[in-house]
Write an enzyme that holds these catalytic residues in place. Structure first.
Site, PDB file in Angstrom:
ATOM      1  N   ASP A  13       0.740  -1.207   0.063  1.00 19.19           N
ATOM      2  CA  ASP A  13       0.002  -0.013  -0.006  1.00 19.19           C
ATOM      3  C   ASP A  13       0.707   1.254   0.058  1.00 19.19           C
ATOM      4  O   ASP A  13       0.555   2.274   0.838  1.00 19.19           O
ATOM      5  CB  ASP A  13      -0.942  -0.040   1.093  1.00 19.19           C
ATOM      6  CG  ASP A  13      -1.956  -1.037   1.085  1.00 19.19           C
ATOM      7  OD1 ASP A  13      -2.463  -1.612   0.152  1.00 19.19           O
ATOM      8  OD2 ASP A  13      -2.209  -1.726   2.200  1.00 19.19           O
ATOM      9  N   HIS A  56      -5.021  -1.971  -5.490  1.00 18.49           N
ATOM     10  CA  HIS A  56      -4.336  -0.674  -5.921  1.00 18.49           C
ATOM     11  C   HIS A  56      -5.337   0.412  -6.091  1.00 18.49           C
ATOM     12  O   HIS A  56      -6.271   0.145  -7.234  1.00 18.49           O
ATOM     13  CB  HIS A  56      -3.564  -0.965  -7.185  1.00 18.49           C
ATOM     14  CG  HIS A  56      -2.463  -2.145  -6.797  1.00 18.49           C
ATOM     15  ND1 HIS A  56      -1.358  -2.668  -7.954  1.00 18.49           N
ATOM     16  CD2 HIS A  56      -2.172  -2.708  -5.938  1.00 18.49           C
ATOM     17  CE1 HIS A  56      -0.816  -3.557  -7.216  1.00 18.49           C
ATOM     18  NE2 HIS A  56      -0.818  -3.600  -6.134  1.00 18.49           N
TER      19      HIS A  56
END
Ligand code: GDP
Ligand code: MG
Length: 431
Positions: A13, A56
């Site tokens: 992340d 994503h």
């Protein structure tokens, strides 16, 4: 073919997806300028590991896309996107993802998307096993996406590959080998039939990776990592890792880019987190920064950028350059009257250690590590007023990271949008 690969240099992340999309877009534009527009894609985006456990987020033309399995290049016309031979492919989730992207006007077909014929399948029973496995456990790292059981099957040689999945007869034969005493619920045929729609939907997308990687076919390859270095099953904070190798691209890559968030964030437990913020600061920043997992929605834990871990990621993954993200978010610290901190060493039992050590491969070791910080004045603004350079305080922080890691930044993200990037234009241009 020039290749550039984005690795998450922390625990995932970091903002890889949106930066990959930016460089993909730039490569398509440069190639069009060099050679003229073409209907044939010249840029290849490749996901080499992980599966539906990835998330994503890319903001493009003010629309937010959450990608899980498909490479982020799919959003950019002029690219071909491959789910490579090391990924774990979930056909139900991928079909949903394709439909959802198409409904947003993204064209997806065999001209711009392929799935490696030997990618391993994540099937319903893997997800059931994952759920069963995490029952009653606290602090487990699983996203419940069936990744661990898929990886176990692959290594135990009882997995099923995409090309087999597409062929009903072969699929049933493979199921018989996996479950010699019969399927847990229903018959082999019944199970195979439950995937008839997905088989039909995905039938034209199987490709031999070697054909796609043929050197003359694409001018640029951009590798897109999922998760991050510390989740690598070999190099990461075992056992709080994922069942693949986010830190090791499975293909030759000229430039390895480490994507680095200007702080640490971590979803899921089961691993030490040196330099985690105090609870009240973490809680208040998490809400402002929307630090919740893209796939799981789980709150992410927050901490200070860890140089000891970053240096280790740079050395192990042979990272050449860095792309920074989320430096803009640290503006919030100035508003709260807080300093920005950097972990420059660990204090373990009174001993200061500033390099990764083999003893950290003992799972309990880093739970005893206390962070040794350097502190920096926070920045009101990440940039100076005309956005030509970083503000003085931000630059000081960045300079120190470069000095400590001996690695340069080539760009800094300052927002969730694909073009929210301060590009220092220092990476090797295509010509
Ligand atoms: P990935 O898994 O590495 O692709 O990262 P995720 O997309 O899961 O998480 C990163 C989050 O930060 C997403 O919500 C992005 O939209 C956001 N993001 C990425 N880069 C930046 C940045 O430079 N600034 C800000 N404010 N947000 C960013
Ligand atoms: Mg993510």
């Amino acid at each position: 073919m020039i290749s550039m690969t984005f690795i998450g240099a922390q625990t995932g992340d970091e903002g890889k997806g949106v930066r990959v999309a930016y460089y993909v877009k730039g490569a398509v534009k440069e190639l069009n300028e060099l050679y003229g527009e073409s209907t044939e894609p010249r840029v290849l985006t490749l996901r080499w590991q992980g599966g539906a456990n990835a998330g994503h987020t890319v903001v493009l033309n003010e629309r937010k896309y959450a990608l899980h399995q498909l490479p982020c290049g799919i959003l950019i016309p002029g690219t071909y996107n491959l789910m490579g031979e090391g990924v774990y492919f979930n056909p139900r989730k991928a079909s949903e993802e394709i439909k959802s992207l198409r409904s947003c006007g993204i064209a997806i077909d065999s001209k711009n998307f392929g799935i490696a014929s030997n990618a391993h399948m994540t099937l319903d029973y893997h997800i059931d096993m994952d759920k069963e496995d995490s029952k009653g456990q606290t602090g487990h790292t699983s996203t419940g996406s069936g990744i661990k059981p898929t990886a176990i099957d692959k290594q135990a040689r009882t997995g099923i590959r995409f090309e087999e999945f597409l062929d009903e007869k072969e699929f049933i034969e493979a199921l018989k080998m996996r479950f010699p005493n019969g399927m847990p619920n229903g018959t082999y045929k019944h199970f195979a039939d439950s995937y008839a729609i997905e088989r039909e939907f995905l039938s034209k997308l199987s490709v031999l990776q070697t054909d796609v990687m043929c050197p003359k076919r694409f001018n640029v390859l951009i590798g897109e990592g999922a998760q991050g270095f510390q989740l690598d099953v070999d190099r990461g904070l075992y056992p709080g890792v994922t069942s693949s190798n986010p830190s090791i691209p499975s293909f030759k890559t000229d430039i390895v880019v480490g994507t680095v968030k200007m702080y640490e964030s971590s979803v899921g437990g089961g691993r030490p987190f040196v330099g985690r913020m105090n609870e009240s600061l973490e809680d208040s920043l998490r809400n402002d920064w929307k630090e919740f997992g893209t796939t799981t929605g789980k709150p992410r834990s927050l901490g200070w950028l860890d140089i000891v871990a970053l240096k280790h990621a740079i050395d192990s993954s042979e990272i050449n350059v860095l792309v920074g993200t989320c430096g803009d978010r640290l503006e919030q610290l100035a508003k709260r009257g807080e300093k920005v901190k950097l972990i420059v060493a660990y204090d373990i039992d009174g001993k200061k250690i500033d390099r990764w050590d083999k003893s950290f491969h003992k799972r309990s070791k880093l739970y005893n590590a206390k962070p040794v910080f350097e502190e920096f004045d926070a920045w009101q603004k990440f940039f100076d007023e005309d956005r030509q350079k970083l503000s003085q305080n931000a630059q000081r922080f960045v300079d120190r990271i470069q000095e400590l890691t001996d690695t340069e930044f080539i760009a800094h993200g300052y927002g969730p949008g694909i073009d929210d990037v301060f590009d220092l234009d220092t990476y090797t241009k295509l010509d």
